[in-house]
Design a protein around this motif. Structure first.
Motif, PDB file in Angstrom:
ATOM      1  N   TRP A  95       0.899  -0.988  -0.010  1.00 30.39           N
ATOM      2  CA  TRP A  95      -0.065   0.001  -0.190  1.00 30.39           C
ATOM      3  C   TRP A  95       0.894   1.075   0.124  1.00 30.39           C
ATOM      4  O   TRP A  95       1.851   1.428   1.041  1.00 30.39           O
ATOM      5  N   ILE A  96       0.747   1.967  -1.045  1.00 28.81           N
ATOM      6  CA  ILE A  96       1.800   3.089  -1.132  1.00 28.81           C
ATOM      7  C   ILE A  96       1.060   4.433  -1.300  1.00 28.81           C
ATOM      8  O   ILE A  96      -0.038   4.442  -2.151  1.00 28.81           O
ATOM      9  N   TYR A  97       1.411   5.392  -0.535  1.00 29.52           N
ATOM     10  CA  TYR A  97       0.676   6.674  -0.626  1.00 29.52           C
ATOM     11  C   TYR A  97       1.546   7.634  -0.343  1.00 29.52           C
ATOM     12  O   TYR A  97       2.663   7.516   0.246  1.00 29.52           O
ATOM     13  N   GLY A  98       1.346   9.022  -0.884  1.00 26.72           N
ATOM     14  CA  GLY A  98       2.192  10.172  -0.747  1.00 26.72           C
ATOM     15  C   GLY A  98       1.702  10.784   0.555  1.00 26.72           C
ATOM     16  O   GLY A  98       0.627  10.361   1.193  1.00 26.72           O
ATOM     17  N   VAL A  99       2.933  11.726   0.987  1.00 26.99           N
ATOM     18  CA  VAL A  99       2.432  12.195   2.377  1.00 26.99           C
ATOM     19  C   VAL A  99       2.162  13.684   2.271  1.00 26.99           C
ATOM     20  O   VAL A  99       2.516  14.193   1.132  1.00 26.99           O
ATOM     21  N   ASP A 100       1.203  14.407   2.733  1.00 27.53           N
ATOM     22  CA  ASP A 100       1.046  15.712   2.790  1.00 27.53           C
ATOM     23  C   ASP A 100       0.527  16.294   1.496  1.00 27.53           C
ATOM     24  O   ASP A 100       0.865  17.223   0.980  1.00 27.53           O
ATOM     25  N   GLY A 101      -0.280  15.348   0.870  1.00 30.98           N
ATOM     26  CA  GLY A 101      -0.895  15.637  -0.403  1.00 30.98           C
ATOM     27  C   GLY A 101      -0.041  15.473  -1.620  1.00 30.98           C
ATOM     28  O   GLY A 101      -0.304  15.638  -2.751  1.00 30.98           O
ATOM     29  N   SER A 102       1.291  14.890  -1.529  1.00 28.48           N
ATOM     30  CA  SER A 102       2.024  14.502  -2.536  1.00 28.48           C
ATOM     31  C   SER A 102       1.478  13.425  -3.382  1.00 28.48           C
ATOM     32  O   SER A 102       1.040  12.869  -2.852  1.00 28.48           O
ATOM     33  N   THR A 103       1.994  13.319  -4.444  1.00 31.44           N
ATOM     34  CA  THR A 103       1.691  12.265  -5.533  1.00 31.44           C
ATOM     35  C   THR A 103       3.201  11.479  -5.955  1.00 31.44           C
ATOM     36  O   THR A 103       4.094  11.815  -5.750  1.00 31.44           O
ATOM     37  N   PHE A 104       2.581  10.467  -6.677  1.00 37.75           N
ATOM     38  CA  PHE A 104       3.870   9.830  -7.200  1.00 37.75           C
ATOM     39  C   PHE A 104       3.429   8.986  -8.666  1.00 37.75           C
ATOM     40  O   PHE A 104       2.248   8.900  -8.619  1.00 37.75           O
ATOM     41  N   ILE A 105       4.219   8.615  -9.434  1.00 31.54           N
ATOM     42  CA  ILE A 105       4.120   8.060 -10.762  1.00 31.54           C
ATOM     43  C   ILE A 105       4.362   6.449 -10.626  1.00 31.54           C
ATOM     44  O   ILE A 105       5.437   6.239 -10.255  1.00 31.54           O
ATOM     45  N   ASN A 106       3.345   5.591 -10.829  1.00 34.36           N
ATOM     46  CA  ASN A 106       3.543   4.162 -11.120  1.00 34.36           C
ATOM     47  C   ASN A 106       4.112   3.717 -12.439  1.00 34.36           C
ATOM     48  O   ASN A 106       3.462   4.139 -13.590  1.00 34.36           O
ATOM     49  N   LYS A 107       5.299   3.581 -12.327  1.00 29.03           N
ATOM     50  CA  LYS A 107       6.144   3.434 -13.684  1.00 29.03           C
ATOM     51  C   LYS A 107       5.373   2.345 -14.732  1.00 29.03           C
ATOM     52  O   LYS A 107       5.571   2.262 -15.658  1.00 29.03           O
TER      53      LYS A 107
END
Length: 97
Positions: free
Chosen positions: A65-77
């Motif tokens: 389970w992966i999530y950004g902190v403080d509203g940040s985002t990430f890209i699943n490659k």
């Protein structure tokens, strides 16, 4: 006849974990750590999960389970999708996220 398309009604065919149960999983069951900003390959390097009362050796399996902190985002490659949270599974030593 060969099936070409499988459609799953997520409203009727999913299991919802309420906020209290999710918090319990995060705080009391799961292992967690924070990744610094960057690009990572995540994979299983050792270990196996054995099902209850199974006589087999088990399999390399993990739920992430992966999530950004403080509203940040990430890209699943793997998918190319930018998101604030996602979950996925790895099954096997040669599978990578």
């Amino acid at each position: 006849m060969k099936m070409k398309l499988l459609t799953i009604d997520t409203k009727n065919s999913c299991y919802v974990i309420d906020a209290n149960k999710m918090n319990h999983l995060q705080q009391n069951v799961a292992s967690s750590f924070t990744l610094e900003k960057g690009t990572f390959d995540i994979k299983i390097t050792s270990g196996r999960y054995s099902y209850a009362q199974s006589k087999t050796e088990g399999e390399p399996f993990v739920v992430l389970w992966i999530y950004g902190v403080d509203g940040s985002t990430f890209i699943n490659k793997n998918t190319g999708s930018e998101t604030g949270a996602t979950w996925t599974t790895l099954n096997g030593y040669n599978k990578t996220l």
